[in-house]
Design a protein around this motif. Structure first.
Motif: not given
Length: 519
Positions: A3-12, A315-317, A321-325
């Motif tokens: 969920g944290l990774d998805w939050a970073v991605l959606i926020g981006y 990488l931790p969650h 998500g930041l790297v995926i962004v």
């Protein structure tokens, strides 16, 4: 991803759309949409120029080269780009800026109808748009490949998601939105790249492998050689020559960054900043890829999934998500800038030729047409992305290196060399012969000859011969059949005049040899 990774991605994604909406206020006409009205600061133009040259292909195709061959991924890719842009900062950047400031054009190809003639301009415009559809299609496929590694969604779903988000912000805000999102993407890339670099160094230490001692490991045998495999000296020289034209305007989107600055001197500073970034920053990004054989085993034969696998493991969650962004930011930066450039070419160069109604567009109608064209181009490139792994196009890196590098030269030679005084004798005949025979050489080398050569034609010749044929013919035909009319010479002198204080623009003659068109 959790969920944290998805939050970073959606926020981006939300921030990108917000930037597009904010940029909408700065776009009042076609000039604002395509060249930021010549009001972009040189440092923003430089960062945008740098970022618009990246895509997720670096983390798939070039990650595969780094996984298989090592440092040659830097030596034969980002180093020649840096050197080419540094040369172009003096040779091309100021002249391209004068296209806007003195000739008052909004498309990099708009000046060609007066430098050559209407037929030459149309040939380069239409072929350039078709090539860009394939090029950007490969970029969508690259990011969708990475997305599938992390989320398990299909290739086509990944293409649809990234393409739709990009379409929203770049269609609303034009080049201003592109540049501002690329600035944000640069910050994200900085954080994500440093995080991945540190994670790899720490993992190597856990394995008892030192920062410099890693190169002595058996898995990295030969990976420290600068030129290896198909990426030899001939390939490096060919790639340098290709990137000199491509990253200084031959692929159109970088030319817009030079046009967007206020003066030719600022365009030059913009190019120098981009060159410095290309020389330094990719080393940080490539280091984890060079170390990847020590940490993961790629599942794909070309190693294109190695970086994605390594990111998941290290990488931790949240950081993941930041790297995926970061992956998304690279691809969206390049694709949005390409979409803006192609929309400029169509609405300014092609539509007025095929439609009398387009010739009568006012500021509002032209802006609406520009936005519609941007969406259509993105849709076509997304459709092409679904075919990247087909027998016709093959894999991602084949499309990017062979198709784009091989076909760019014949289109860029007349456009770029037409700016320079030494090539003033080369007119429309030289330009069209150079363009057509370069494309023919690409087909000949990559298909009939390649099929009949044991092991195929080496990659360096596949990409360099078309450009060499175009260059030689452009110069030779210009010498044998000079077409340096007073009108064409006036255009060249205006672009090459060093005194930029007057801000005087040339009186542009009407299109030469224009053919009647029907609505």
């Amino acid at each position: 991803m959790n969920g944290l990774d998805w939050a970073v991605l959606i926020g981006y994604f939300g921030v990108m759309v917000a930037i597009g909406v904010w940029s909408h206020k700065r776009v009042d006409n076609v000039s604002d949409f395509f060249t930021a009205g010549g009001k972009m600061p040189w440092w923003l133009s430089g960062i945008s120029h740098h970022m618009s040259g990246y895509s997720a292909v670096m983390f798939t195709g070039y990650a595969g080269i780094a996984y298989t061959y090592g440092v040659t991924s830097f030596v034969t890719w980002s180093f020649p780009i840096a050197l080419g842009i540094a040369i172009g900062s003096k040779l091309f950047a100021p002249r391209i800026n004068r296209l806007r400031s003195r000739l008052h054009v909004a498309s990099p190809l708009e000046y060609l109808k007066n430098r050559y003639d209407l037929k030459t301009q149309q040939a380069l415009a239409w072929s350039g748009m078709l090539l860009k559809i394939v090029d950007v299609g490969a970029k969508w496929a690259a990011i969708a490949t990475l997305l599938s590694v992390f989320t398990g969604i299909s290739l086509n779903q990944g293409i649809l998601i990234t393409g739709a988000i990009t379409a929203v912000y770049c269609t609303i805000g034009g080049l201003w939105a592109d540049a501002l999102t690329e600035l944000g993407q640069f910050v994200i890339q900085l954080l994500a790249g440093v995080a991945m670099f540190i994670a790899v160094v720490l993992k190597l230490n856990d394995k008892g492998i030192g920062f410099f001692g890693a190169w002595d490991e058996p898995a990295l045998q030969g990976h420290g050689k600068p030129l290896v495999g198909p990426y030899g000296t001939v390939f490096l020289l060919a790639f340098l020559f290709i990137k000199l034209f491509e990253y200084n305007g031959g692929m159109l989107n970088q030319a817009q960054r030079y046009m967007a600055t206020a003066t030719p001197k600022e365009a030059e500073r913009s190019a120098r900043l981009s060159a410095a970034l290309w020389l330094i920053w990719p080393v940080v990004l490539f280091f984890p890829m060079w170390m990847s054989p020590l940490l993961v085993t790629a599942k794909k034969p070309d190693g294109s999934d190695s970086y994605g696998l390594m990111t998941e493991q290290l990488l931790p969650h949240g950081l993941l998500g930041l790297v995926i962004v970061g992956f998304f930011s690279h691809t969206m930066a390049m694709c949005s800038s390409d979409a803006n450039a192609i929309a400029a070419v169509f609405t300014r160069d092609c539509a007025p030729v095929i439609s009398a109604r387009a010739r009568a567009w006012d500021a509002r109608s032209g802006l609406i047409a520009a936005r519609i064209t941007t969406v259509v181009f993105l849709g076509l490139s997304m459709a092409a992305a679904t075919q990247v792994n087909s027998p016709a196009f093959k894999d991602i890196i084949t499309v990017v290196i062979k198709w784009v590098a091989g076909l760019m030269g014949p289109m860029a030679i007349p456009m770029m060399l037409g700016l320079l005084r030494p090539f003033r004798r080369s007119g429309p005949t030289a330009a069209l012969i150079s363009w057509s025979m370069g494309l023919f050489a690409f087909w000949l080398v990559n298909y009939p000859i390649n099929w009949n050569v044991d092991g195929g034609v080496p990659l360096q010749y596949q990409v360099s011969i078309p450009l060499a044929v175009s260059l030689v013919l452009y110069i030779l035909v210009g010498f044998l059949k000079p077409e340096d009319t007073p009108e064409r010479l006036a255009i060249i002198e205006t672009i090459n005049t060093d005194d930029d204080s007057s801000g005087a623009a040339a009186t542009i003659p009407g299109p030469r040899d224009a053919v009647p068109v029907k609505d």
